[in-house]
Design an enzyme around this catalytic site. Structure first.
Site, PDB file in Angstrom:
ATOM      1  N   GLN A  89       9.648  40.864 -51.832  1.00 53.25           N
ATOM      2  CA  GLN A  89       8.291  40.319 -51.987  1.00 53.25           C
ATOM      3  C   GLN A  89       7.927  40.281 -53.469  1.00 53.25           C
ATOM      4  O   GLN A  89       8.085  41.285 -54.179  1.00 53.25           O
ATOM      5  CB  GLN A  89       7.272  41.174 -51.219  1.00 53.25           C
ATOM      6  CG  GLN A  89       5.852  40.586 -51.266  1.00 53.25           C
ATOM      7  CD  GLN A  89       4.840  41.401 -50.454  1.00 53.25           C
ATOM      8  OE1 GLN A  89       5.166  42.457 -49.903  1.00 53.25           O
ATOM      9  NE2 GLN A  89       3.613  40.903 -50.391  1.00 53.25           N
ATOM     10  N   HIS A 147       1.779  36.306 -47.286  1.00 50.65           N
ATOM     11  CA  HIS A 147       2.068  34.902 -47.007  1.00 50.65           C
ATOM     12  C   HIS A 147       3.182  34.814 -45.986  1.00 50.65           C
ATOM     13  O   HIS A 147       4.140  35.579 -46.038  1.00 50.65           O
ATOM     14  CB  HIS A 147       2.455  34.137 -48.280  1.00 50.65           C
ATOM     15  CG  HIS A 147       3.471  34.849 -49.118  1.00 50.65           C
ATOM     16  ND1 HIS A 147       3.129  35.896 -49.949  1.00 50.65           N
ATOM     17  CD2 HIS A 147       4.807  34.689 -49.237  1.00 50.65           C
ATOM     18  CE1 HIS A 147       4.212  36.342 -50.553  1.00 50.65           C
ATOM     19  NE2 HIS A 147       5.259  35.644 -50.135  1.00 50.65           N
TER      20      HIS A 147
HETATM   21  P1  AMP Z   1       7.881  36.256 -51.748  1.00 47.85           P
HETATM   22  O1  AMP Z   1       9.159  36.437 -52.520  1.00 47.85           O
HETATM   23  O2  AMP Z   1       8.054  36.409 -50.260  1.00 47.85           O
HETATM   24  O3  AMP Z   1       6.772  37.115 -52.297  1.00 47.85           O
HETATM   25  O4  AMP Z   1       7.493  34.740 -51.917  1.00 47.85           O
HETATM   26  C1  AMP Z   1       6.723  34.215 -52.945  1.00 47.85           C
HETATM   27  C2  AMP Z   1       6.934  32.746 -52.894  1.00 47.85           C
HETATM   28  O5  AMP Z   1       5.909  32.116 -53.637  1.00 47.85           O
HETATM   29  C3  AMP Z   1       8.265  32.280 -53.487  1.00 47.85           C
HETATM   30  O6  AMP Z   1       9.004  31.578 -52.499  1.00 47.85           O
HETATM   31  C4  AMP Z   1       7.845  31.380 -54.653  1.00 47.85           C
HETATM   32  O7  AMP Z   1       8.697  30.265 -54.818  1.00 47.85           O
HETATM   33  C5  AMP Z   1       6.441  30.968 -54.225  1.00 47.85           C
HETATM   34  N1  AMP Z   1       5.548  30.603 -55.317  1.00 47.85           N
HETATM   35  C6  AMP Z   1       5.345  31.274 -56.488  1.00 47.85           C
HETATM   36  N2  AMP Z   1       4.420  30.651 -57.234  1.00 47.85           N
HETATM   37  C7  AMP Z   1       4.013  29.550 -56.521  1.00 47.85           C
HETATM   38  C8  AMP Z   1       3.078  28.504 -56.755  1.00 47.85           C
HETATM   39  N3  AMP Z   1       2.349  28.440 -57.884  1.00 47.85           N
HETATM   40  N4  AMP Z   1       2.952  27.539 -55.813  1.00 47.85           N
HETATM   41  C9  AMP Z   1       3.688  27.590 -54.681  1.00 47.85           C
HETATM   42  N5  AMP Z   1       4.568  28.555 -54.391  1.00 47.85           N
HETATM   43  C10 AMP Z   1       4.743  29.526 -55.304  1.00 47.85           C
END
Ligand code: AMP
Ligand code: ZN
Length: 122
Positions: free
Chosen positions: A102, A108
């Site tokens: 995470q 999310h």
């Molecule tokens: P996690 O690793 O489960 O915390 O996922 C975070 C996710 O957020 C990753 O898949 C990133 O690619 C995505 N992410 C980070 N910044 C943004 C952004 N500005 N818009 C859309 N997705 C994002």
């Protein structure tokens, strides 16, 4: 300690800023409790994130709010339908904590689909 901004989000939380519109995102759907937008670094042809408008750091915190928890789960299913992957199948993932990788601490649900997804995941 968490500091709240004027719009009620958490200061310095990326996803609170996307929810409030302060940071742009490719919004797919919006509801009373949730916002769904495309992941900036997609891992599958369909890769949408569903977030609650209210800030909860992770699934454990979100579980304390059953109404919003249900809204996030229902919205993940609606996104899959709207993206046309409900028939072929899709995966919903809540990465939680460091072992799961995470990186954004506003809970999310990843909705992934449009290709075969390996199991077990990496
Ligand atoms: P996690 O690793 O489960 O915390 O996922 C975070 C996710 O957020 C990753 O898949 C990133 O690619 C995505 N992410 C980070 N910044 C943004 C952004 N500005 N818009 C859309 N997705 C994002
Ligand atoms: Zn937040």
């Amino acid at each position: 300690m968490r500091r709240r901004s004027g719009s009620g989000g958490i200061v310095d939380c990326l996803f609170c800023k996307i929810s409030s519109g302060d940071i742009p995102a490719k919004i797919v759907r919006e509801g009373e409790h949730t916002v769904a937008f495309r992941d900036i670094n997609p891992q599958a042809p369909v890769h949408v994130l569903v977030i609650p408008r209210t800030h909860y750091a992770d699934l454990g915190e979100l579980s304390a709010d059953p109404v919003v928890l249900a809204a996030v789960a229902a919205e993940a299913a609606e996104v899959a339908k709207a993206e046309g992957v409900d028939g072929t199948g899709y995966r919903v993932v809540f990465n939680t904590g460091s072992n799961a990788g995470q990186t954004v601490f506003h809970v999310h649900a990843h909705v992934l689909g449009g290709r075969g997804l390996n199991w077990p995941p990496g």
